[in-house]
Design a protein around this motif. Structure first.
Motif, PDB file in Angstrom:
ATOM      1  N   VAL A  69       0.834  -1.210   0.000  1.00  0.00           N
ATOM      2  CA  VAL A  69       0.000   0.000   0.000  1.00  0.00           C
ATOM      3  C   VAL A  69       0.861   1.248   0.000  1.00  0.00           C
ATOM      4  CG1 VAL A  69      -1.671   1.323   1.354  1.00  0.00           C
ATOM      5  CG2 VAL A  69      -1.922  -1.157   1.143  1.00  0.00           C
ATOM      6  N   PHE A  70       1.950   1.232   0.760  1.00  0.00           N
ATOM      7  CA  PHE A  70       2.810   2.387   0.878  1.00  0.00           C
ATOM      8  C   PHE A  70       4.056   2.255   0.004  1.00  0.00           C
ATOM      9  CE2 PHE A  70       0.486   2.092   4.902  1.00  0.00           C
ATOM     10  CZ  PHE A  70      -0.081   3.363   4.946  1.00  0.00           C
ATOM     11  N   SER A  71       3.942   1.532  -1.060  1.00  0.00           N
ATOM     12  CA  SER A  71       5.082   1.345  -1.948  1.00  0.00           C
ATOM     13  C   SER A  71       5.422   2.649  -2.661  1.00  0.00           C
ATOM     14  CB  SER A  71       4.778   0.247  -2.978  1.00  0.00           C
ATOM     15  OG  SER A  71       3.662   0.618  -3.771  1.00  0.00           O
ATOM     16  N   ILE A  72       6.692   2.837  -2.960  1.00  0.00           N
ATOM     17  CA  ILE A  72       7.162   4.043  -3.631  1.00  0.00           C
ATOM     18  C   ILE A  72       6.745   3.993  -5.098  1.00  0.00           C
ATOM     19  CG2 ILE A  72       9.197   5.373  -4.284  1.00  0.00           C
ATOM     20  CD1 ILE A  72      10.576   4.195  -1.821  1.00  0.00           C
ATOM     21  N   PRO A  73       6.063   5.057  -5.598  1.00  0.00           N
ATOM     22  CA  PRO A  73       5.614   5.038  -6.995  1.00  0.00           C
ATOM     23  C   PRO A  73       6.803   5.106  -7.951  1.00  0.00           C
ATOM     24  CG  PRO A  73       5.260   7.206  -6.031  1.00  0.00           C
ATOM     25  CD  PRO A  73       5.685   6.300  -4.919  1.00  0.00           C
ATOM     26  N   SER A  74       6.576   4.622  -9.126  1.00  0.00           N
ATOM     27  CA  SER A  74       7.620   4.688 -10.136  1.00  0.00           C
ATOM     28  C   SER A  74       7.752   6.127 -10.624  1.00  0.00           C
ATOM     29  CB  SER A  74       7.251   3.781 -11.320  1.00  0.00           C
ATOM     30  OG  SER A  74       6.084   4.274 -11.962  1.00  0.00           O
ATOM     31  N   ARG A  75       8.824   6.391 -11.368  1.00  0.00           N
ATOM     32  CA  ARG A  75       9.053   7.740 -11.882  1.00  0.00           C
ATOM     33  C   ARG A  75       7.915   8.164 -12.814  1.00  0.00           C
ATOM     34  NH1 ARG A  75      13.019  11.334 -12.139  1.00  0.00           N
ATOM     35  NH2 ARG A  75      13.083  12.794 -13.898  1.00  0.00           N
ATOM     36  N   GLU A  93       4.805   7.124 -12.712  1.00  0.00           N
ATOM     37  CA  GLU A  93       3.617   7.421 -11.905  1.00  0.00           C
ATOM     38  C   GLU A  93       3.757   8.772 -11.213  1.00  0.00           C
ATOM     39  OE1 GLU A  93       2.181   2.915 -10.618  1.00  0.00           O
ATOM     40  OE2 GLU A  93       3.687   3.990  -9.418  1.00  0.00           O
ATOM     41  N   TYR A  94       4.956   9.076 -10.740  1.00  0.00           N
ATOM     42  CA  TYR A  94       5.208  10.352 -10.070  1.00  0.00           C
ATOM     43  C   TYR A  94       4.998  11.514 -11.038  1.00  0.00           C
ATOM     44  CZ  TYR A  94       7.744  14.197  -7.882  1.00  0.00           C
ATOM     45  OH  TYR A  94       8.100  15.422  -7.375  1.00  0.00           O
ATOM     46  N   GLU A  95       5.549  11.408 -12.230  1.00  0.00           N
ATOM     47  CA  GLU A  95       5.414  12.476 -13.216  1.00  0.00           C
ATOM     48  C   GLU A  95       3.958  12.653 -13.647  1.00  0.00           C
ATOM     49  OE1 GLU A  95       8.047  11.376 -16.337  1.00  0.00           O
ATOM     50  OE2 GLU A  95       9.857  12.126 -15.288  1.00  0.00           O
ATOM     51  N   GLN A  96       3.233  11.554 -13.764  1.00  0.00           N
ATOM     52  CA  GLN A  96       1.823  11.626 -14.127  1.00  0.00           C
ATOM     53  C   GLN A  96       1.010  12.321 -13.029  1.00  0.00           C
ATOM     54  OE1 GLN A  96       0.037   7.849 -14.962  1.00  0.00           O
ATOM     55  NE2 GLN A  96      -1.895   8.718 -15.647  1.00  0.00           N
ATOM     56  N   ASP A  97       1.346  11.998 -11.766  1.00  0.00           N
ATOM     57  CA  ASP A  97       0.667  12.629 -10.639  1.00  0.00           C
ATOM     58  C   ASP A  97       0.930  14.133 -10.616  1.00  0.00           C
ATOM     59  OD1 ASP A  97      -0.735  12.441  -7.942  1.00  0.00           O
ATOM     60  OD2 ASP A  97       1.187  13.321  -7.354  1.00  0.00           O
ATOM     61  N   GLN A  98       2.172  14.531 -10.861  1.00  0.00           N
ATOM     62  CA  GLN A  98       2.516  15.950 -10.874  1.00  0.00           C
ATOM     63  C   GLN A  98       1.797  16.681 -12.002  1.00  0.00           C
ATOM     64  OE1 GLN A  98       4.462  17.674  -8.557  1.00  0.00           O
ATOM     65  NE2 GLN A  98       4.117  15.728  -7.499  1.00  0.00           N
ATOM     66  N   LEU A  99       1.677  16.034 -13.141  1.00  0.00           N
ATOM     67  CA  LEU A  99       0.983  16.626 -14.279  1.00  0.00           C
ATOM     68  C   LEU A  99      -0.497  16.844 -13.965  1.00  0.00           C
ATOM     69  CD1 LEU A  99       1.164  17.539 -17.227  1.00  0.00           C
ATOM     70  CD2 LEU A  99       0.649  15.186 -17.917  1.00  0.00           C
ATOM     71  N   GLN A 100      -1.112  15.860 -13.309  1.00  0.00           N
ATOM     72  CA  GLN A 100      -2.508  15.983 -12.922  1.00  0.00           C
ATOM     73  C   GLN A 100      -2.710  17.107 -11.907  1.00  0.00           C
ATOM     74  OE1 GLN A 100      -3.447  12.035 -11.544  1.00  0.00           O
ATOM     75  NE2 GLN A 100      -3.937  11.277 -13.594  1.00  0.00           N
ATOM     76  N   ARG A 101      -1.765  17.246 -10.993  1.00  0.00           N
ATOM     77  CA  ARG A 101      -1.860  18.316 -10.004  1.00  0.00           C
ATOM     78  C   ARG A 101      -1.782  19.690 -10.672  1.00  0.00           C
ATOM     79  NH1 ARG A 101      -0.774  17.225  -4.486  1.00  0.00           N
ATOM     80  NH2 ARG A 101      -0.527  14.997  -4.051  1.00  0.00           N
ATOM     81  N   LYS A 102      -0.844  19.838 -11.600  1.00  0.00           N
ATOM     82  CA  LYS A 102      -0.707  21.107 -12.316  1.00  0.00           C
ATOM     83  C   LYS A 102      -1.967  21.441 -13.095  1.00  0.00           C
ATOM     84  CE  LYS A 102       4.332  20.991 -12.866  1.00  0.00           C
ATOM     85  NZ  LYS A 102       5.461  20.938 -13.838  1.00  0.00           N
ATOM     86  N   GLN A 103      -2.576  20.438 -13.728  1.00  0.00           N
ATOM     87  CA  GLN A 103      -3.800  20.650 -14.481  1.00  0.00           C
ATOM     88  C   GLN A 103      -4.946  21.061 -13.563  1.00  0.00           C
ATOM     89  OE1 GLN A 103      -4.131  20.749 -17.700  1.00  0.00           O
ATOM     90  NE2 GLN A 103      -6.345  21.103 -17.659  1.00  0.00           N
ATOM     91  N   PHE A 104      -4.995  20.434 -12.396  1.00  0.00           N
ATOM     92  CA  PHE A 104      -6.046  20.752 -11.413  1.00  0.00           C
ATOM     93  C   PHE A 104      -5.931  22.204 -10.944  1.00  0.00           C
ATOM     94  CE2 PHE A 104      -7.172  21.061  -6.884  1.00  0.00           C
ATOM     95  CZ  PHE A 104      -8.534  20.784  -6.966  1.00  0.00           C
ATOM     96  N   TYR A 105      -4.712  22.625 -10.581  1.00  0.00           N
ATOM     97  CA  TYR A 105      -4.516  23.993 -10.105  1.00  0.00           C
ATOM     98  C   TYR A 105      -4.769  25.013 -11.209  1.00  0.00           C
ATOM     99  CZ  TYR A 105      -2.489  22.003  -5.865  1.00  0.00           C
ATOM    100  OH  TYR A 105      -2.301  21.324  -4.696  1.00  0.00           O
TER     101      TYR A 105
END
Length: 212
Positions: A45-51, A53-65
């Motif tokens: 559950v607390f596994s470290i995301p891959s690079r 996945e991390y970049e995709q998450d950051q992109l989604q955050r930027k789009q949201f803001y």
């Protein structure tokens, strides 16, 4: 010396030891396995995301803001005839204060908002102001006889119309103790000492929202 047969029978041999080990309750092993599986699941559950996945998450955050910022701009650009804390009525904006000031300080407070202490101009406006002020408390209006006792003028210098005489409460104005400023009180108008602390009402023209 010969060992008693009973003692020999009690000592387990090699095969007997294997049987004893294999015959232990299985729940001890299976219990350990269950606990190990739980730990592994928790780690998953607390596994470290891959690079990626991390970049995709950051992109989604930027789009949201970005979308939030666009929504704020849209809201700010919406045409509002009155500010959020003002009330619109028949082309005018009214501010009903939540604090109390003297009559003169109320005039100053309204001027700071680009408005004036309210002047009543119609029966419909009087009804609106009287009902609203009755639910909030005694409120100043922009009317006084400071210049000449018994001669009432609005803050813009215009005289009080005779048709508004019926708005005074019964027996008012009576100038008890030097009452030179008018207020909304109960179901009508009352004259009061200008230095008293009352709520107040500001009034200004509403913005036009017509599209060119």
């Amino acid at each position: 010396m010969a060992v008693p047969e009973t003692a020999q029978a009690q000592k387990p041999g090699y095969l007997d030891e294997e049987q004893l080990i294999s015959s232990r309750p299985s729940y001890a092993i299976s219990g350990s396995g269950y606990r190990l599986a739980s730990v592994l699941n928790s780690l998953a559950v607390f596994s470290i995301p891959s690079r990626q996945e991390y970049e995709q998450d950051q992109l989604q955050r930027k789009q949201f803001y970005k979308e939030i910022a666009q929504m704020k701009d849209t809201i700010n650009n919406l045409c509002r005839p009155c500010s959020w804390d003002w009330t619109f009525f028949q082309g005018k904006c009214y501010f009903f204060s939540k604090s109390q000031k003297s009559w003169h300080d109320s005039i100053t407070a309204c001027k700071e908002e680009g408005a004036e202490l309210v002047i009543v101009e119609s029966a419909e406006e009087q009804s609106f102001l009287q009902q609203t002020s009755k639910s909030k408390g005694i409120m100043w209006m922009g009317l006084s006889d400071l210049n000449k006792e018994g001669t009432w003028h609005w803050v813009d210098g215009s005289p009080l119309s005779g048709s508004f005489a019926d708005y005074w409460n019964k027996g008012e104005p009576n100038n008890v103790g030097g009452e030179d400023c008018a207020e909304f009180k109960d179901d009508g108008w009352n004259d009061s000492r200008c230095e008293n602390a009352n709520f107040w009402i500001c009034k200004k023209t509403a913005k036009s929202c017509s599209q060119n």
